[in-house]
Design an enzyme around this catalytic site. Structure first.
Site, PDB file in Angstrom:
ATOM      1  N   THR A 187      40.462  24.059  44.288  1.00 39.57           N
ATOM      2  CA  THR A 187      40.330  25.105  43.278  1.00 39.57           C
ATOM      3  C   THR A 187      38.939  25.030  42.653  1.00 39.57           C
ATOM      4  OG1 THR A 187      42.671  25.066  42.812  1.00 39.57           O
ATOM      5  CG2 THR A 187      41.260  25.602  40.944  1.00 39.57           C
ATOM      6  N   ARG A 215      54.859  31.595  44.385  1.00 35.72           N
ATOM      7  CA  ARG A 215      54.596  30.452  43.481  1.00 35.72           C
ATOM      8  C   ARG A 215      53.352  30.721  42.621  1.00 35.72           C
ATOM      9  NH1 ARG A 215      50.046  26.629  42.836  1.00 35.72           N
ATOM     10  NH2 ARG A 215      50.886  24.674  42.096  1.00 35.72           N
ATOM     11  N   GLY A 217      50.763  28.806  39.995  1.00 38.56           N
ATOM     12  CA  GLY A 217      50.352  27.465  39.566  1.00 38.56           C
ATOM     13  C   GLY A 217      49.808  27.468  38.146  1.00 38.56           C
ATOM     14  N   THR A 237      42.174  21.055  37.281  1.00 41.17           N
ATOM     15  CA  THR A 237      42.487  21.155  38.707  1.00 41.17           C
ATOM     16  C   THR A 237      43.361  19.974  39.101  1.00 41.17           C
ATOM     17  OG1 THR A 237      41.549  21.060  40.930  1.00 41.17           O
ATOM     18  CG2 THR A 237      40.215  20.082  39.186  1.00 41.17           C
ATOM     19  N   GLY A 238      44.131  20.156  40.169  1.00 39.06           N
ATOM     20  CA  GLY A 238      45.027  19.095  40.617  1.00 39.06           C
ATOM     21  C   GLY A 238      46.390  19.703  40.913  1.00 39.06           C
TER      22      GLY A 238
HETATM   23  N1  ASP Z   1      45.849  23.403  40.456  1.00 37.08           N
HETATM   24  C1  ASP Z   1      45.904  24.186  41.655  1.00 37.08           C
HETATM   25  C2  ASP Z   1      47.318  24.665  41.858  1.00 37.08           C
HETATM   26  O1  ASP Z   1      48.242  23.885  41.730  1.00 37.08           O
HETATM   27  C3  ASP Z   1      45.433  23.457  42.869  1.00 37.08           C
HETATM   28  C4  ASP Z   1      44.096  22.752  42.743  1.00 37.08           C
HETATM   29  O2  ASP Z   1      43.640  22.491  41.652  1.00 37.08           O
HETATM   30  O3  ASP Z   1      43.488  22.445  43.786  1.00 37.08           O
HETATM   31  O4  ASP Z   1      47.499  25.806  42.195  1.00 37.08           O
END
Ligand code: ASP
Length: 320
Positions: A187, A215, A217, A237-238
């Site tokens: 992301t 979904r 996020g 992010t995560g």
């Molecule tokens: N946080 C993002 C999600 O769960 C993914 C990411 O940060 O890479 O959609």
């Protein structure tokens, strides 16, 4: 008071032995996008314009999981999401379920500026994109061979099955699918404070590879993946489900406000004490021009600069 900027290209289980041919283009992109943001701040652009500009550039780069590089759902489709927030006015805009919009971050800004609402998703968001005349393209543009391969690998990988009907326990979060499916695609986000003291945050993503269709996020959820007020601007992010549960971005601001902690202390507290290890990274700037980029994952693609000449580009070691 000076300007400050930070950007990320995702946090997760980024292997430390990542081959140079995979690492270098991402580092170069981080540097390029940081330069764009710094130039914009130096030429007195508003923080909101700066974060939009930088995130658009990151969305256009297929090395990151947003815009062109967006990972695919379990049906092999693309569903992009993004969010932008202006700290001093608390105006914000968010979009989800986009299939044709080249720069979701700009559509989120249009939601903020041209509608009485905050968050548009799926067909309604696509219709709004048409009405606003933003650049769109057939969704096959986003379904790249690399992302088809990533989806295949994610489907083949053995996944721990989680029984979501059970009460959530802390260690369940360790079992959530890896952010970006271990594909080292992340992301993107940018936070900035300009030297007028305007704060802004922007985040954009394709979500998690092999996610269920529909979904949503943390990225477009105000206070989870993205938040800004008059104290700070934060982009997280995560693992989205963990970030939502722990209201990560808003918690940084709340800890500053209610506990009187500095940006660095508040961000470190949220990342180290509140969210289980392996789940989150964030970038944040404060109204006084502080910057911080903590993470509790293996790594986070990140870069920052401040008016006093400090600059950092990194992936693994947390140097704060
Ligand atoms: N946080 C993002 C999600 O769960 C993914 C990411 O940060 O890479 O959609």
């Amino acid at each position: 008071m000076g300007w400050a900027i930070a950007l990320h290209g995702g946090a997760g289980d980024i292997p430390v032995n990542m081959p140079p041919e995979r690492r270098q283009p991402r580092e170069a992109a981080l540097r390029h996008c940081l330069d764009i943001g710094v130039d914009a701040l130096k030429s007195q652009k508003h923080a909101l314009d700066v974060v939009e500009l930088v995130v658009r550039e990151l969305e256009n780069n297929p090395n990151f999981n947003a815009g062109k590089g967006s990972v695919l759902t379990n049906a092999g489709t693309v569903e992009m999401e993004a969010c932008i927030m202006d700290g001093n006015t608390k105006r914000c805009g968010a979009v989800s379920g986009l299939t044709t919009v080249i720069n979701p971050i700009s559509l989120s800004r249009l939601v903020m500026e041209k509608t009485p609402h905050i968050y548009l998703a799926f067909d309604g968001a696509e219709a709004f994109a048409r009405e606003q005349g933003v650049e769109t393209i057939n969704s096959s543009h986003f379904i790249t061979p690399e992302n088809i391969e990533r989806l295949k690998q994610a489907k083949e990988a053995k996944r721990v099955q989680i029984d979501y009907s059970q009460p959530i326990q802390k260690d369940v979060e360790k079992e959530l699918p890896a952010a970006s499916g271990g594909s080292q695609l992340g992301t993107v986000g940018c936070v900035a404070v300009d030297n007028q003291g305007n704060l802004a945050a922007a985040t954009s993503t394709g979500g998690l590879v092999n996610k269920m269709v529909g979904r949503i996020g943390d990225t477009p959820i105000i206070g989870s993946g993205t938040y800004a007020n008059n104290l700070c601007a934060v982009s997280a992010t995560g693992k989205g489900e963990a970030i939502i549960r722990h209201t990560v971005a808003r918690d940084v601001a709340a800890v500053m406000e209610f506990k009187g902690l500095s940006l660095k202390e508040a961000s470190a507290y949220v990342v180290e004490e509140c969210v289980p290890r392996g789940n989150v990274g964030l970038i944040a700037v404060s109204a006084s021009g502080e910057v911080t980029m903590p993470f509790n994952t293996t790594g986070m693609f990140r870069a920052c600069a401040t008016e006093d000449g400090y600059s950092q580009i990194g992936i693994w070691t947390s140097v704060e």
